[in-house]
Design a protein around this motif. Sequence first.
Motif, mmCIF file in Angstrom:
data_model
loop_
_atom_site.group_PDB
_atom_site.id
_atom_site.type_symbol
_atom_site.label_atom_id
_atom_site.label_comp_id
_atom_site.label_asym_id
_atom_site.label_seq_id
_atom_site.Cartn_x
_atom_site.Cartn_y
_atom_site.Cartn_z
ATOM 1 N N PRO A 1 0.827 -1.213 0.000
ATOM 2 C CA PRO A 1 0.000 0.000 0.000
ATOM 3 C C PRO A 1 0.864 1.267 0.000
ATOM 4 O O PRO A 1 1.894 1.328 0.657
ATOM 5 C CB PRO A 1 -0.788 -0.096 1.303
ATOM 6 N N GLY A 2 0.438 2.236 -0.778
ATOM 7 C CA GLY A 2 1.128 3.526 -0.810
ATOM 8 C C GLY A 2 2.390 3.565 -1.652
ATOM 9 O O GLY A 2 3.123 4.548 -1.607
ATOM 10 N N SER A 3 2.649 2.517 -2.428
ATOM 11 C CA SER A 3 3.850 2.501 -3.275
ATOM 12 C C SER A 3 3.807 3.632 -4.289
ATOM 13 O O SER A 3 2.755 3.954 -4.836
ATOM 14 C CB SER A 3 3.954 1.183 -4.039
ATOM 15 N N ILE A 4 4.964 4.201 -4.536
ATOM 16 C CA ILE A 4 5.089 5.227 -5.560
ATOM 17 C C ILE A 4 5.477 4.511 -6.847
ATOM 18 O O ILE A 4 6.482 3.803 -6.895
ATOM 19 C CB ILE A 4 6.140 6.276 -5.171
ATOM 20 N N ILE A 5 4.637 4.666 -7.880
ATOM 21 C CA ILE A 5 4.875 3.991 -9.155
ATOM 22 C C ILE A 5 4.694 4.982 -10.292
ATOM 23 O O ILE A 5 4.064 6.022 -10.131
ATOM 24 C CB ILE A 5 3.912 2.797 -9.347
ATOM 25 N N THR A 6 5.235 4.619 -11.453
ATOM 26 C CA THR A 6 5.009 5.434 -12.642
ATOM 27 C C THR A 6 3.638 5.095 -13.197
ATOM 28 O O THR A 6 3.063 4.064 -12.875
ATOM 29 C CB THR A 6 6.094 5.173 -13.702
ATOM 30 N N LEU A 7 3.104 5.948 -14.029
ATOM 31 C CA LEU A 7 1.754 5.764 -14.536
ATOM 32 C C LEU A 7 1.705 5.274 -15.980
ATOM 33 O O LEU A 7 0.654 5.339 -16.608
ATOM 34 C CB LEU A 7 0.973 7.079 -14.411
ATOM 35 N N GLU A 8 2.809 4.762 -16.522
ATOM 36 C CA GLU A 8 2.755 4.285 -17.896
ATOM 37 C C GLU A 8 1.889 3.031 -17.982
ATOM 38 O O GLU A 8 1.858 2.214 -17.064
ATOM 39 C CB GLU A 8 4.156 4.022 -18.467
ATOM 40 N N PHE A 9 1.164 2.918 -19.087
ATOM 41 C CA PHE A 9 0.288 1.770 -19.307
ATOM 42 C C PHE A 9 1.089 0.674 -19.996
ATOM 43 O O PHE A 9 1.738 0.927 -20.999
ATOM 44 C CB PHE A 9 -0.907 2.174 -20.178
ATOM 45 N N VAL A 10 1.044 -0.518 -19.462
ATOM 46 C CA VAL A 10 1.726 -1.671 -20.057
ATOM 47 C C VAL A 10 0.654 -2.719 -20.366
ATOM 48 O O VAL A 10 0.002 -3.234 -19.452
ATOM 49 C CB VAL A 10 2.795 -2.248 -19.108
ATOM 50 N N ALA A 11 0.456 -2.986 -21.655
ATOM 51 C CA ALA A 11 -0.534 -3.987 -22.061
ATOM 52 C C ALA A 11 -0.161 -5.343 -21.479
ATOM 53 O O ALA A 11 1.015 -5.719 -21.451
ATOM 54 C CB ALA A 11 -0.593 -4.070 -23.579
ATOM 55 N N GLY A 12 -1.147 -6.061 -20.990
ATOM 56 C CA GLY A 12 -0.913 -7.386 -20.448
ATOM 57 C C GLY A 12 -0.467 -7.412 -19.001
ATOM 58 O O GLY A 12 -0.147 -8.478 -18.470
#
Length: 71
Positions: free
Chosen positions: A43-54
């Motif tokens: 919970p609360g992880s900082i992640i990038t918002l790029e969309f990766v199919a699959g």
Amino acid sequence: MAPIPSSPAQPDDSPESYVGLDETEAERRARSRGWTTVRSLPPGSIITLEFVAGRINFEVDDSTVTRCWVG
């Protein structure tokens, strides 16, 4: 001219169906349904918002999936 690559189709699956499952069971089920990338995050992880199919993402708290989304 080179052909334009196409993205693989997303599995026909409902992300909501993973909420409440044990992390191990959720990952096993996702892979069996055709997801090529399964990502578990605290919970609360900082992640990038790029969309990766699959790709399917699980937010996991105390070994239980609390949130799920694709991309």
